[in-house]
Each structure stands twice: as C-alpha cells, then as structure tokens.
Design a protein around this motif. Structure first.
Motif, PDB file in Angstrom:
ATOM      1  N   PHE A 292     -15.775   0.224   9.417  1.00  0.00           N
ATOM      2  CA  PHE A 292     -15.637   0.306   7.971  1.00  0.00           C
ATOM      3  C   PHE A 292     -14.320  -0.268   7.453  1.00  0.00           C
ATOM      4  O   PHE A 292     -14.224  -0.621   6.275  1.00  0.00           O
ATOM      5  N   CYS A 293     -13.303  -0.378   8.300  1.00  0.00           N
ATOM      6  CA  CYS A 293     -11.965  -0.676   7.777  1.00  0.00           C
ATOM      7  C   CYS A 293     -11.230  -1.794   8.516  1.00  0.00           C
ATOM      8  O   CYS A 293     -10.017  -1.940   8.343  1.00  0.00           O
ATOM      9  N   ASP A 294     -11.892  -2.599   9.307  1.00  0.00           N
ATOM     10  CA  ASP A 294     -11.227  -3.726   9.962  1.00  0.00           C
ATOM     11  C   ASP A 294     -11.222  -4.915   9.002  1.00  0.00           C
ATOM     12  O   ASP A 294     -12.138  -5.734   8.987  1.00  0.00           O
ATOM     13  N   ARG A 295     -10.173  -4.985   8.177  1.00  0.00           N
ATOM     14  CA  ARG A 295     -10.052  -6.043   7.168  1.00  0.00           C
ATOM     15  C   ARG A 295      -8.635  -6.612   7.210  1.00  0.00           C
ATOM     16  O   ARG A 295      -7.748  -6.154   6.486  1.00  0.00           O
ATOM     17  N   PRO A 296      -8.388  -7.614   8.044  1.00  0.00           N
ATOM     18  CA  PRO A 296      -7.036  -8.164   8.156  1.00  0.00           C
ATOM     19  C   PRO A 296      -6.569  -8.914   6.915  1.00  0.00           C
ATOM     20  O   PRO A 296      -5.369  -9.054   6.696  1.00  0.00           O
ATOM     21  N   GLU A 297      -7.524  -9.373   6.092  1.00  0.00           N
ATOM     22  CA  GLU A 297      -7.151 -10.132   4.900  1.00  0.00           C
ATOM     23  C   GLU A 297      -7.888  -9.583   3.671  1.00  0.00           C
ATOM     24  O   GLU A 297      -8.782 -10.227   3.122  1.00  0.00           O
ATOM     25  N   PRO A 298      -7.535  -8.411   3.206  1.00  0.00           N
ATOM     26  CA  PRO A 298      -8.196  -7.857   2.018  1.00  0.00           C
ATOM     27  C   PRO A 298      -7.902  -8.703   0.786  1.00  0.00           C
ATOM     28  O   PRO A 298      -6.794  -9.215   0.622  1.00  0.00           O
ATOM     29  N   ILE A 302     -10.061  -2.508  -3.653  1.00  0.00           N
ATOM     30  CA  ILE A 302     -10.953  -1.685  -2.850  1.00  0.00           C
ATOM     31  C   ILE A 302     -10.976  -2.154  -1.407  1.00  0.00           C
ATOM     32  O   ILE A 302     -11.041  -1.346  -0.469  1.00  0.00           O
ATOM     33  N   GLU A 303     -10.901  -3.453  -1.164  1.00  0.00           N
ATOM     34  CA  GLU A 303     -10.834  -3.939   0.215  1.00  0.00           C
ATOM     35  C   GLU A 303      -9.538  -3.485   0.889  1.00  0.00           C
ATOM     36  O   GLU A 303      -9.532  -3.154   2.074  1.00  0.00           O
ATOM     37  N   ALA A 304      -8.456  -3.469   0.136  1.00  0.00           N
ATOM     38  CA  ALA A 304      -7.175  -3.020   0.708  1.00  0.00           C
ATOM     39  C   ALA A 304      -7.240  -1.555   1.092  1.00  0.00           C
ATOM     40  O   ALA A 304      -6.679  -1.142   2.120  1.00  0.00           O
ATOM     41  N   LYS A 305      -7.925  -0.738   0.287  1.00  0.00           N
ATOM     42  CA  LYS A 305      -8.058   0.678   0.611  1.00  0.00           C
ATOM     43  C   LYS A 305      -8.944   0.891   1.835  1.00  0.00           C
ATOM     44  O   LYS A 305      -8.887   1.946   2.465  1.00  0.00           O
ATOM     45  N   PHE A 306      -9.749  -0.087   2.159  1.00  0.00           N
ATOM     46  CA  PHE A 306     -10.586  -0.037   3.355  1.00  0.00           C
ATOM     47  C   PHE A 306     -10.086  -1.040   4.402  1.00  0.00           C
ATOM     48  O   PHE A 306     -10.878  -1.626   5.131  1.00  0.00           O
ATOM     49  N   SER A 307      -8.773  -1.194   4.462  1.00  0.00           N
ATOM     50  CA  SER A 307      -8.156  -2.107   5.428  1.00  0.00           C
ATOM     51  C   SER A 307      -7.190  -1.334   6.316  1.00  0.00           C
ATOM     52  O   SER A 307      -6.153  -0.841   5.850  1.00  0.00           O
ATOM     53  N   LEU A 308      -7.524  -1.233   7.605  1.00  0.00           N
ATOM     54  CA  LEU A 308      -6.596  -0.632   8.555  1.00  0.00           C
ATOM     55  C   LEU A 308      -5.284  -1.395   8.584  1.00  0.00           C
ATOM     56  O   LEU A 308      -4.200  -0.803   8.653  1.00  0.00           O
ATOM     57  N   GLN A 309      -5.381  -2.713   8.496  1.00  0.00           N
ATOM     58  CA  GLN A 309      -4.189  -3.546   8.607  1.00  0.00           C
ATOM     59  C   GLN A 309      -3.234  -3.330   7.422  1.00  0.00           C
ATOM     60  O   GLN A 309      -2.016  -3.226   7.619  1.00  0.00           O
ATOM     61  N   GLN A 310      -3.782  -3.245   6.205  1.00  0.00           N
ATOM     62  CA  GLN A 310      -2.928  -3.001   5.047  1.00  0.00           C
ATOM     63  C   GLN A 310      -2.307  -1.617   5.115  1.00  0.00           C
ATOM     64  O   GLN A 310      -1.112  -1.436   4.852  1.00  0.00           O
ATOM     65  N   PRO A 328      -2.847  -5.848  -5.996  1.00  0.00           N
ATOM     66  CA  PRO A 328      -2.753  -7.245  -5.545  1.00  0.00           C
ATOM     67  C   PRO A 328      -1.359  -7.683  -5.102  1.00  0.00           C
ATOM     68  O   PRO A 328      -1.223  -8.378  -4.084  1.00  0.00           O
ATOM     69  N   ASP A 329      -0.318  -7.301  -5.832  1.00  0.00           N
ATOM     70  CA  ASP A 329       1.041  -7.706  -5.440  1.00  0.00           C
ATOM     71  C   ASP A 329       1.418  -7.137  -4.073  1.00  0.00           C
ATOM     72  O   ASP A 329       2.050  -7.819  -3.256  1.00  0.00           O
ATOM     73  N   ALA A 330       1.041  -5.883  -3.834  1.00  0.00           N
ATOM     74  CA  ALA A 330       1.359  -5.254  -2.557  1.00  0.00           C
ATOM     75  C   ALA A 330       0.547  -5.866  -1.424  1.00  0.00           C
ATOM     76  O   ALA A 330       1.043  -6.010  -0.292  1.00  0.00           O
ATOM     77  N   ILE A 331      -0.692  -6.219  -1.709  1.00  0.00           N
ATOM     78  CA  ILE A 331      -1.511  -6.879  -0.692  1.00  0.00           C
ATOM     79  C   ILE A 331      -0.822  -8.160  -0.223  1.00  0.00           C
ATOM     80  O   ILE A 331      -0.710  -8.433   0.975  1.00  0.00           O
ATOM     81  N   ALA A 332      -0.325  -8.927  -1.175  1.00  0.00           N
ATOM     82  CA  ALA A 332       0.353 -10.182  -0.834  1.00  0.00           C
ATOM     83  C   ALA A 332       1.658  -9.940  -0.088  1.00  0.00           C
ATOM     84  O   ALA A 332       1.982 -10.642   0.874  1.00  0.00           O
ATOM     85  N   HIS A 334       2.512  -7.664   1.968  1.00  0.00           N
ATOM     86  CA  HIS A 334       2.382  -7.165   3.343  1.00  0.00           C
ATOM     87  C   HIS A 334       1.569  -8.100   4.234  1.00  0.00           C
ATOM     88  O   HIS A 334       1.189  -7.729   5.346  1.00  0.00           O
ATOM     89  N   ALA A 335       1.331  -9.318   3.764  1.00  0.00           N
ATOM     90  CA  ALA A 335       0.480 -10.242   4.511  1.00  0.00           C
ATOM     91  C   ALA A 335       1.042 -10.538   5.903  1.00  0.00           C
ATOM     92  O   ALA A 335       0.304 -10.568   6.901  1.00  0.00           O
ATOM     93  N   ALA A 336       2.340 -10.750   5.993  1.00  0.00           N
ATOM     94  CA  ALA A 336       2.942 -11.109   7.286  1.00  0.00           C
ATOM     95  C   ALA A 336       2.800  -9.974   8.291  1.00  0.00           C
ATOM     96  O   ALA A 336       2.481 -10.199   9.470  1.00  0.00           O
ATOM     97  N   THR A 337       3.020  -8.744   7.847  1.00  0.00           N
ATOM     98  CA  THR A 337       2.890  -7.608   8.757  1.00  0.00           C
ATOM     99  C   THR A 337       1.448  -7.416   9.193  1.00  0.00           C
ATOM    100  O   THR A 337       1.177  -7.087  10.359  1.00  0.00           O
TER     101      THR A 337
END
Length: 422
Positions: A292-298, A302-310, A328-332, A334-337
């Motif tokens: 349900f939550c393997d989303r390296p590039e949300p 809603i995708e970020a909330k279901f992203s283990l990586q984020q 959206p700003d936070a998603i961007a 944390h992209a490198a991490t």
C-alpha cells in the motif's frame, strides 16, 4: 440455534461501564479533531458543496443541518480526509468515521443523552471490529474493510439509540449494501476512500430507520450461502474469530499520531530513533505496508501520505511528521533522501502482522526497530499527546480556540480514565 448474526446481536447487548464510555469519549475527541480539520481540505470542501439544499436538524460540520442519513454521510467523509483517524490493527479498519457520525446523527435525531450516545459508540465499534477481524486477508486484498465492515458498526450504533429498530434485520440491510474497493488507491485524484467512510455511516443510519418501520433485511447476512462471508471473504473462518474476545474491543484500537497511512507509522517510529549518516537506508517491514505504501516518487499529497519513502525521509530529520510534511513543497524538498531509501519485505514482521505493525531501519550497519507503532495499545499515546493532536487538528481546520470544545469532550466521564493514561 442462533445464527451468527443473531449471536453478534446478543453479544452487543452486554453491559457497558464507565471506563468503556470514557474510552468512547476519548475516541470521539480524536475523531472530532480529524473531522474539523478535514472540513478545510479540498475533499472536505467538495463534500460540503455537494448537497447545499439539505434540510434537517442533525449537525453537519461546516454545513447546514440535514437529515440523519445525510449528516452521517457528510461527517463520515470528513473524518477520514486527513488519514489521522483511529484504526484497529487486526481488523485493519477505521471504526471512527463510520460509527461516530452514525451515533451522533441518530442521537440528535432522537434526543438521546450523551451517555447513551457514548454507549452507542461502544456497541458500533464492537460490531465493526469483530466482523473486520474475521474477514481475512482474502477480503482485504480487494475490499476496503472500513467501507465493507463499517456499515455493520454504524447500523449497530444507530439501532442502539432508535427505539423499535430490529438490530438483526438492520445488520442484514447494512450488509447487503456493503461496498468499497481498493482501486481508489491506484488513482491519485480519487476521493472515493472518504466516500467509503461516509457511505458506511449513512448506510447504518438508514438501515436502522428502515428496520424500525418493519422493513425486513436478511437475517443471515453474515453466514448465509450467498451472504457477506461467502461472497467477499475467501478463506475466512468467521465463527472462531468473531467470538474469541470477551472485552469491549474499542479499548484495543490504535490512535494515529502522524498524518500518514497507518502502515507507514512503524517505519516512522524506527526512523525517528535512527542516526542518519547520509548513506543508504534499508527499510524492512511487512508485505501490506509495502503493497500500500511503496511510493518512492509521490506526486500528490495523498500519495505522499501513502509513501514509506516520504515518511521515512521526514522522520530522519529527527522530528515527527506533520501535515505540512506531505504538501507539494515538502515532497520536493525530501526527494534526495527518498532516493536513499530501499524497501525490503521482512519475514519476521510478516509473521507478527497484523497483531503487531513493525519495521526496522538500517543505516551503515546499525539497526533501529519499532516492534509496534506509537498509538497501539502496546505503545499508547500519552494523554497530553492525544489532546495536543486534537488541538492542532482543530486549529488546522480554522478554529481559533479549540480548548472549550476539547474541555467539553473531556468532562467528568473521562476524569478517572485519563488519570491512568501514561
């Protein structure tokens, strides 16, 4: 000989004590914060705008009063918008946004006391969770348990308050309307998950109202040859699971401290313990969390909330995730991490799930483990954390001073119970 549905109805008639009501009040407070905050979100605004001409006497958060059915639908949707509503980890469902809106709407409709409303919440949680724990992984693979088991809980809650209703019949009516597919998770612009919760609450209320008029539902909806378990729950063994526990199950529900999918919470807890050296991050967890939550590039909130990586990327900064960390700003930022986070399924965590939601973080050969997630009965949130969560959510929803509302919820009913919280 009683049917399974009749046996459940008998189980729901057990005595309810003050500590049970106190737990219900605490869950009511938690849900209220979620729903008030959800009203200010785009999905919440669309829900409020969809039915502007509704008339009635039952409260809708952020909209004019409406009929009990429409109030339950409206408030049920709002409570799930921010993904911060409580969860039963074994049933893998959110009881609050289905049961509490139904109880509140019916309580207003009949003029019930607060104690009766809290009792209805206790009963509704019990029905939803017992059925949810019995459906099995074959059901959860396609069906959203909140949506499919929630109608039973909402119906039980509403029937508790509505004199003349027939609980077994109402459960039948609720079950035959059970629906909610996980396909909504695969489309980023879908808001159907919130509709799942609201629809379940609405179904419960209208099933109770119909049963009170003698409108008959199937009395073997759970165990019948073409009933709920036969049709939707391959491999389930409902009789043993449904009646295996003696206490009221709302005491075993988990509260969510972070605004992310619950499957991401153990990963967050493990990451908060970790010392980040900037190297590769190996996250090990159970299969459903990855599913349900393997989303390296949300690409959305809603995708970020279901992203283990984020979630892990935020926690590796040393602080708990907030609502802003999935914008959206936070998603961007944390992209490198996120690119450093590798996800791996763990047999040990699979074997412990769903009794325990676990994860580990490995960085540079060091490992940090979260056997259970914060907010689970094994690792309960402190009372001040629960209150602060509700306060923050209400402020997010636009309330200038949430304290009076919180104090009203935490009245004498909660005094003894909260004194024992850590």
């Amino acid at each position: 000989m009683k049917t399974v549905t009749q046996s459940l109805a008998t189980l729901l008639a057990r005595p309810i004590g003050q500590e049970d009501r106190a737990r219900a009040a605490l869950l009511l407070l938690d849900w209220t914060g979620c729903a008030v905050a959800g009203r200010s979100e785009p999905a919440g605004q669309k829900i409020a705008a969809a039915f502007p001409d509704e008339i009635g006497r039952c409260t809708r958060i952020g909209a004019n009063p409406a009929s009990p059915q429409m109030a339950a639908l409206h408030n049920g949707c709002l409570g799930n918008v921010l993904e911060m509503d409580d969860v039963d980890k074994r049933a893998v469902l959110h009881a609050a946004p289905t049961v509490i809106p139904a109880a509140l709407a019916m309580a207003e409709h009949v003029g019930a006391s607060m104690d009766d409303c809290l009792d209805a919440i206790v009963v509704g949680y019990e029905a939803a969770i017992r059925i949810g724990r019995a459906v099995g992984p074959g059901h959860y693979a396609f069906w959203h348990n909140t949506a499919t088991c929630g109608p039973f809980g909402a119906a039980a809650s509403a029937c508790y308050l509505l004199k003349g209703s027939d609980l077994v019949s109402a459960l039948g009516l609720a079950g035959t309307q059970s629906a909610g597919l996980w396909q909504t998770r695969h489309e980023t612009d879908s808001m159907a998950k919130q509709l799942h919760a609201g629809h379940a609450a609405q179904v419960g209320v209208q099933s109770a109202l119909l049963s009170a008029q003698g409108f008959q539902g199937p009395r073997t909806i759970l165990e019948g040859e073409q009933g709920f378990f036969a049709a939707l729950c391959p491999g389930a063994d409902p009789k043993d699971v449904m009646f295996a526990h003696e206490g009221w199950l709302l005491h075993e529900t988990s509260l969510k401290p972070y605004p992310a999918c619950r499957h991401a919470h153990p990963a967050i807890d493990a990451a908060l313990k970790a010392d980040d050296d900037g190297g590769e991050v190996l996250l090990r967890t159970y299969a459903d969390a990855i599913k349900f939550c393997d989303r390296p590039e949300p690409s959305s909130v809603i995708e970020a909330k279901f992203s283990l990586q984020q979630s892990v990327a935020v926690a590796l900064t040393g602080r708990s995730p907030t609502l802003n960390d999935f914008e959206p700003d936070a998603i961007a930022s944390h992209a490198a991490t996120r690119t450093r986070v590798r996800v791996e399924e763990s047999r040990n965590f699979n074997e412990a799930y769903p009794a325990h939601y676990g994860a580990s973080i490995e960085i540079g050969g060091q490992v940090w483990i979260a056997t259970d997630a914060l907010g689970d009965p094994e690792v309960p949130m402190r009372y001040d954390q629960i209150r602060q969560k509700a306060f923050g959510l209400m402020r997010h929803g636009g309330m200038d001073d949430p304290d009076p509302l919180i104090d009203a919820a935490l009245d004498r009913i909660l005094a003894t119970y909260c004194a024992r919280l850590p």
